[in-house]
Design a protein around this motif. Structure first.
Motif, PDB file in Angstrom:
ATOM      1  N   ASP A 110       0.841  -1.213   0.000  1.00 45.86           N
ATOM      2  CA  ASP A 110       0.000   0.000   0.000  1.00 45.86           C
ATOM      3  C   ASP A 110       0.870   1.255   0.000  1.00 45.86           C
ATOM      4  OD1 ASP A 110      -2.442  -1.256  -0.106  1.00 45.86           O
ATOM      5  OD2 ASP A 110      -2.639  -1.416   2.080  1.00 45.86           O
TER       6      ASP A 110
ATOM      7  N   PRO B 223      -5.255  -5.367  -9.420  1.00 42.54           N
ATOM      8  CA  PRO B 223      -6.580  -4.718  -9.378  1.00 42.54           C
ATOM      9  C   PRO B 223      -6.582  -3.269  -8.882  1.00 42.54           C
ATOM     10  CG  PRO B 223      -6.558  -6.815  -8.169  1.00 42.54           C
ATOM     11  CD  PRO B 223      -5.150  -6.453  -8.437  1.00 42.54           C
ATOM     12  N   GLN B 224      -5.482  -2.803  -8.284  1.00 40.88           N
ATOM     13  CA  GLN B 224      -5.513  -1.476  -7.640  1.00 40.88           C
ATOM     14  C   GLN B 224      -5.714  -0.370  -8.667  1.00 40.88           C
ATOM     15  OE1 GLN B 224      -5.521  -1.329  -4.387  1.00 40.88           O
ATOM     16  NE2 GLN B 224      -5.063  -3.519  -4.169  1.00 40.88           N
ATOM     17  N   LYS B 225      -6.414   0.675  -8.240  1.00 37.13           N
ATOM     18  CA  LYS B 225      -6.755   1.756  -9.187  1.00 37.13           C
ATOM     19  C   LYS B 225      -5.505   2.459  -9.716  1.00 37.13           C
ATOM     20  CE  LYS B 225      -7.636   5.473  -5.758  1.00 37.13           C
ATOM     21  NZ  LYS B 225      -6.306   5.514  -5.262  1.00 37.13           N
ATOM     22  N   GLN B 226      -4.440   2.514  -8.913  1.00 34.56           N
ATOM     23  CA  GLN B 226      -3.222   3.206  -9.374  1.00 34.56           C
ATOM     24  C   GLN B 226      -2.537   2.458 -10.517  1.00 34.56           C
ATOM     25  OE1 GLN B 226      -3.840   2.289  -6.221  1.00 34.56           O
ATOM     26  NE2 GLN B 226      -3.243   3.869  -4.764  1.00 34.56           N
ATOM     27  N   THR B 227      -2.730   1.144 -10.594  1.00 31.76           N
ATOM     28  CA  THR B 227      -2.022   0.326 -11.588  1.00 31.76           C
ATOM     29  C   THR B 227      -2.690   0.488 -12.946  1.00 31.76           C
ATOM     30  OG1 THR B 227      -1.464  -1.260  -9.868  1.00 31.76           O
ATOM     31  CG2 THR B 227      -1.258  -2.022 -12.145  1.00 31.76           C
ATOM     32  N   ARG B 228      -1.918   0.953 -13.929  1.00 35.62           N
ATOM     33  CA  ARG B 228      -2.504   1.211 -15.252  1.00 35.62           C
ATOM     34  C   ARG B 228      -1.942   0.295 -16.331  1.00 35.62           C
ATOM     35  NH1 ARG B 228      -5.126   6.192 -15.268  1.00 35.62           N
ATOM     36  NH2 ARG B 228      -6.041   6.376 -13.206  1.00 35.62           N
TER      37      ARG B 228
ATOM     38  N   GLU C 239       1.814   6.669  -6.840  1.00 30.34           N
ATOM     39  CA  GLU C 239       0.783   7.612  -7.301  1.00 30.34           C
ATOM     40  C   GLU C 239       1.324   9.045  -7.228  1.00 30.34           C
ATOM     41  OE1 GLU C 239      -2.880   7.487  -5.054  1.00 30.34           O
ATOM     42  OE2 GLU C 239      -4.016   8.027  -6.846  1.00 30.34           O
TER      43      GLU C 239
ATOM     44  N   HIS D  53      -9.968  -6.456 -14.770  1.00 31.46           N
ATOM     45  CA  HIS D  53      -9.991  -5.029 -14.397  1.00 31.46           C
ATOM     46  C   HIS D  53      -9.723  -4.140 -15.614  1.00 31.46           C
ATOM     47  CE1 HIS D  53     -10.171  -6.241 -10.195  1.00 31.46           C
ATOM     48  NE2 HIS D  53      -9.395  -7.235 -10.594  1.00 31.46           N
TER      49      HIS D  53
ATOM     50  N   LYS E 270      -7.243  -3.931 -17.645  1.00 29.57           N
ATOM     51  CA  LYS E 270      -5.926  -3.280 -17.646  1.00 29.57           C
ATOM     52  C   LYS E 270      -5.107  -3.836 -18.817  1.00 29.57           C
ATOM     53  CE  LYS E 270      -6.496  -1.658 -13.320  1.00 29.57           C
ATOM     54  NZ  LYS E 270      -5.948  -1.711 -11.992  1.00 29.57           N
TER      55      LYS E 270
END
Ligand code: NAD
Length: 477
Positions: free
Chosen positions: A45, A215-220, A52, A241, A243
């Protein structure tokens, strides 16, 4: 152990010790040389939060400023190449001189991508009067990257350099078996002045980390190099997700040797190349299809050359091939050789582990290997070559394309028309004629079919790390 670095997590521009650590082995001795930390969920985290923030800072840097920091980091790694190479030989086993070449190769990725990052041009699309359409390539965001153990420095360099040059931040999970290369990348970037959070380094349980980060939103973007089976698994997780992925996966490189070349010269070149990195290269030449007229000479000289390859500790100055990097490769070589023998293949040299401590396995040459043998379908990822005769170029192309892989392929010929037939007909991302070099920093590298998706290196490589934004701008309302 001498010169083996302390391995820690690098998050938000700071080194972080963790309570849990697992051992790192020297494959030449099977002795513990260091420890690698296991990141907790809280530390992942922290890395996500740092990346980010890092993205906000780094994406706002000018490409020129980014390039300055990347080139400085490469210069530092060049200055430290002896120290870095020593760590690589300790953890991976490859000969010290080859480890030094690997460091240079990693630096070249940084230097080339740094320059190319300044040329990620967009387009202006011709339009009606009063409106302007422009196409921009923007950095995609934070990249979750996973690098393997076969090239501890150059594999992570490729991903880190591409991401940074495009303006992305990155969380790299490097190999737990060979972590020192990535530690040295972090040191160099830190010392070169990379802002905190732009590059973050974690280690731990690979499946736990990938399942948490993807799955984390920061990972693009998910960028992975490793086996096809793991690549498919990560691609499925990413699809859940929506991605994008960059997948550099397995190969089983065919080599077609035509009867218009000197078979002895081609055999020597091939056997020497097979020994590189003990065959643990996704582009390693493995399935040789040799035209009948030169088959016996090629096989004989290949086996003679393979027998002369000096196998030993990477720190011995006469060593040409080190141990395999881990016990799994020894088990894989033994199983493939046993199966091929049972199917009727001829073992011309090698075939057995050396009877001494360390994961040593000689260059092994199998000839006249039936299609039913596992090694004809499964990538050995070790110092194992299979050599079979073919009666025509068409047959060779058909055999080269018979597998679901398509990463690197090679051919030896002096005929322009044959070279054209081969380069047109073989399904692979990279085809090399009269050379067994498959990729350099300035050329795009990657696979077709189950060998992966996307390209690393070259102008094409940087586009994976960007998204296209089209802007329509009317001059009136
Ligand atoms: P493996 O399939 O267990 O692992 C391959 C790589 O993927 C390792 O670096 C590992 O840490 C990583 N990995 C495994 N599971 C993962 C997960 N769930 N999430 C994220 N990363 C994960 O096999 P291995 O024994 O380590 O290597 C052998 C095979 O891997 C070879 O047969 C070869 O095909 C492939 N490989 C390919 C390359 C390459 O350059 N393409 C490099 C190393 C290994």
């Amino acid at each position: 152990m001498t010169n083996y670095p302390e391995v820690n997590l690098y998050i938000g521009g700071a080194w972080k010790k963790t309570a849990y650590a697992q051992p790192v082995l020297n494959p030449a001795t099977e002795q513990v040389i260091g420890r690698v930390p296991v990141a907790t969920r809280a530390e992942l985290d922290e890395a996500l939060e740092a990346a980010e923030q890092g993205f906000k800072v780094w994406s706002a840097f000018s490409p020129r400023k980014r390039a300055e920091i990347m080139v400085k980091a490469a210069t530092l790694m060049r200055e430290r190449s002896e120290e870095i190479a020593r760590a690589i030989t300790l953890e991976h086993g490859k000969p010290f001189n080859q480890a030094k070449l690997e460091v240079i190769r990693g630096c070249e990725f940084f230097e080339w991508d740094a320059a190319e990052g300044q040329r990620i041009y967009g387009r202006v699309i011709p339009s009606e009067p009063g409106i302007k359409y422009t196409v921009h390539h923007q950095p995609i965001g934070m990249v979750a990257a996973f690098s393997p153990w076969n090239f501890p420095l150059s594999q992570p360099s490729r991903k880190v350099a591409g991401a940074l040059a495009a303006g992305c931040s990155i969380i790299l999970k490097a190999s737990e078996e060979t972590p020192a290369g990535a530690v040295h990348i972090a040191r160099a970037l830190h010392d070169a002045g990379l802002p905190p959070g732009v590059f973050n380094l974690v280690f731990g349980m690979p499946a736990v980390i990938s399942e948490y980060l993807i799955p984390q939103k920061q990972t693009r973007l998910i960028a992975f190099t490793g086996s096809t089976v793991v690549g498919k698994h990560l691609t499925k997780l990413a699809a859940d997700h929506m991605k994008p992925v960059l997948m550099e996966l397995g190969g089983h490189a065919p080599v077609i040797v035509c009867d218009d070349v000197d078979p002895a010269a081609a055999a020597v070149t091939s056997a020497v190349r097979k020994a590189r990195n003990a065959g643990q290269v996704c582009t390693s030449p493995t399935r040789f299809f040799v035209q009948e007229a030169i088959f016996e000479t090629f096989v004989r000289v290949f086996a003679e050359t393979a027998r002369t390859v000096v196998v030993g500790d990477g720190f011995n100055s006469n060593t040409q091939m080190g141990p395999l990097a881990n016990h799994r490769r020894i088990e894989a070589m033994e199983a493939l050789v046993a199966d091929a023998k049972q199917c009727g293949a001829r073992v011309l040299t090698g075939g057995e582990r050396l009877k001494q401590p360390g994961y040593f396995f000689p260059v092994t040459v199998l000839a006249d290997v039936p299609e039913s043998a596992r090694v004809m379908r499964e990538e050995p990822f070790g110092p194992l070559a299979v050599i079979n005769p073919v009666s025509s170029i068409d047959e060779a192309i058909q055999k080269a394309n018979a597998l679901p892989f398509g990463l690197a392929a090679y051919a030896f010929t002096h005929s322009a028309s044959r070279a054209n037939q081969l380069t047109e007909g073989i399904e692979a991302g990279n085809i090399s004629i009269n050379t067994l070099e498959a990729s350099v920093a300035e050329t795009p590298f990657g696979g077709v079919k189950e060998s992966g998706y996307g390209r690393e290196g070259g102008t094409e490589g940087l586009f994976n790390y960007t998204v296209v934004k089209n802007i329509s701008h009317s001059m009136t309302i």
